[in-house]
Scaffold this active site. Structure first.
Site, PDB file in Angstrom:
ATOM      1  N   GLY A 274      -2.763  -6.758   3.295  1.00  0.00           N
ATOM      2  CA  GLY A 274      -3.330  -6.532   4.614  1.00  0.00           C
ATOM      3  C   GLY A 274      -2.466  -7.107   5.711  1.00  0.00           C
ATOM      4  O   GLY A 274      -2.831  -7.043   6.886  1.00  0.00           O
ATOM      5  N   ASP A 275      -1.329  -7.681   5.333  1.00  0.00           N
ATOM      6  CA  ASP A 275      -0.402  -8.253   6.311  1.00  0.00           C
ATOM      7  C   ASP A 275       0.999  -8.148   5.724  1.00  0.00           C
ATOM      8  O   ASP A 275       1.243  -7.317   4.854  1.00  0.00           O
ATOM      9  CB  ASP A 275      -0.794  -9.699   6.636  1.00  0.00           C
TER      10      ASP A 275
END
Length: 491
Positions: A274-275
């Site tokens: 997610g990053d």
């Protein structure tokens, strides 16, 4: 009475006696069979209980002493807390730290646990069917001080929850397995983050501080509350063979974040995040400048990344202690926002220099190259607006990308340009709906050779004879000289 009549009762008694004997014999035989069967079962049970577990694995160091989590009351049912079992096991094994070291085996099962701390000269090994499940009882997550190079927590100004697997001031520590799983059960924390109900910063899955000789390998990491792997203020680190997966919308679930570390090797990792898949850091604004501990001598190779909203490799944005001598090769990025991204801002200070990247393959990207000098996101309002970062000596070569929206977005800082940029032997195939201007460049200086589509004027083409102009060091870093040993667990 006749003689015949007297024989009849006698014959009957004789027959009854023989029948009785037969019954007794049958009962005796059955009893003997039952005893034999029970003895066999007891023997098998004892054998099972005393059966030895034995296997081989590779590590920076082997151990002389072994134990299983079960020996300390561990229960792998997915419901029973094993925090005390881990703490007891590690406390017991600490007596062997200077007697050949110790290894703790986590067998197949679902082992619910809160945070626990490791020791020096120690190996934590997860069976292929072992699942460490992070507790959702917040009482099992002690709070510690913010990192000194950050000055505050990332989620909140106060302290931070201790990571699931934690250690500080250690030497020779290994977390490995046969692709066993550590599941952070992060939804519990993500909801608190989105609802702004966190008083302290979320925990990471694995964090080792102020430590030397670290190995983290052959594991699957799922659903971390925040960052997955965070070595910080540490040296001589091998991170190898990790599968890291988090839902794309999950907040700040960076894969691997070497932070103020020296001599680190990251290789053969697959990350869905997610990053950023790998984020290289070294402290935040005035706190990072004061602490002054750079990340340097970092190798990243054979990384596969999927991160639709972030980078395969990010340098910064917390880079105030400096980042130098990063070597990345054989990188694959798929459905990822950018390949390599440099993130910094006025007030960061520090530097990012001597960066070398070669053999990158990318599919479906927003940007291939991205440098940002206006990232913002400060620790507090006390940063120094005169603390300008130095970005210099950035080398990219041998890159192929397809279905790309924008080839590059390179934004330096006014009166503080990013310099020494070299890009060579790069082919970028633009997407059907790509931007009309594939390159966007401001406040940068450098050269290119053999780059398609044609770069911006700030990066003039030097001709095909300069196709190998972009540097990549030939000599190995010290961490590449370190070979893993074949180790054995017997218990």
């Amino acid at each position: 009475m006749s003689q015949t009549n007297t024989k009849v009762p006698f014959l009957r008694m004789k027959l009854l006696w023989k029948s009785h004997v037969r019954v007794q014999v049958i009962r005796l035989v059955c009893a003997l069979l039952l005893v034999t069967l029970l003895s066999s079962e007891v023997a098998e049970s004892r054998k099972a209980k005393t059966a030895r577990t034995s296997f081989e694995y590779k590590a920076i160091n082997c151990r002389a002493h072994s134990a299983s989590l079960i020996d300390f009351g561990g229960v792998g049912d997915g419901n029973t807390s094993n925090t005390k079992a881990f703490q007891s096991a590690i406390s017991h094994l600490s007596q062997y730290a200077f007697k050949g070291g110790a290894q703790l085996y986590v067998p197949a099962g679902k082992w619910l646990t809160g945070s626990f701390s490791l020791i020096s000269h120690f190996t934590l090994y997860l069976n292929k069917d072992a699942f460490l499940l992070a507790s959702q009882d917040i009482r099992e997550w002690p709070v510690i001080e913010p990192l000194p190079s950050y000055g505050r927590g990332r989620d909140a100004a106060a302290g931070r929850y201790t990571s699931l697997i934690f250690g500080t001031n250690l030497t020779d520590v290994i977390v490995t397995g046969d692709n066993g799983t550590i599941d952070g059960q992060g939804a519990f924390w993500w909801q608190k983050f989105h609802k702004k109900k966190l008083k302290y910063t979320r925990p990471y899955l694995i964090e080792l501080m102020f430590s030397d000789k670290i190995q983290i390998s052959n594991l699957t990491l799922l659903n971390s509350p925040s960052w997955n792997v965070h070595p910080v203020y540490s040296s001589n680190i091998i991170i190898k063979g990790l599968t890291i997966i988090a839902p794309v919308p999950s907040p700040n679930t960076d894969g691997i974040n070497p932070d103020s570390c020296t001599n680190t090797r990251i290789e053969d990792c697959y990350i869905v995040s997610g990053d950023d898949c790998v984020a290289v850091k070294s402290g935040w604004d005035e706190y990072g400048i004061k602490f002054g501990w750079p990340t340097k001598q970092l190798v990243i190779r054979r990384l596969t990344c999927i991160s639709p909203e972030s980078a395969a490799i990010a340098l910064g944005s917390e880079m105030s202690g400096g980042i130098q001598d990063v070597r990345a090769e054989d990188i694959t990025a798929i459905h990822t926002e950018s390949g390599v991204r440099i993130k910094t801002a006025v007030g960061r200070g520090g530097y990012v220099k001597d960066i070398y990247v070669k053999r990158m393959t990318m599919h479906t990207m927003k940007w291939v190259f991205w440098m940002t000098g206006n990232y913002g996101s400060h620790a507090d309002s006390h940063y120094d607006p005169n603390a300008l970062p130095e970005i210099n000596g950035i080398n990219y070569r041998d890159v192929v990308a397809d279905n790309v929206t924008i080839a590059a977005r390179l934004e330096g800082i006014s009166n503080d340009p990013f310099t020494g940029i070299c890009i060579a032997n790069v082919t970028i195939n633009m997407a059907a709906k790509a931007k009309k201007q594939p390159w966007a460049c401001t406040d940068i200086e450098g050269i290119t050779s053999g780059v398609t589509p044609k770069p911006c004027n700030s990066l003039p083409d030097q001709g095909p004879e300069k196709i190998k102009a972009c540097d990549f060091p030939q000599e190995n870093l010290p961490i590449d000289m370190l070979e893993l040993q074949k180790c054995v667990y017997k218990h």
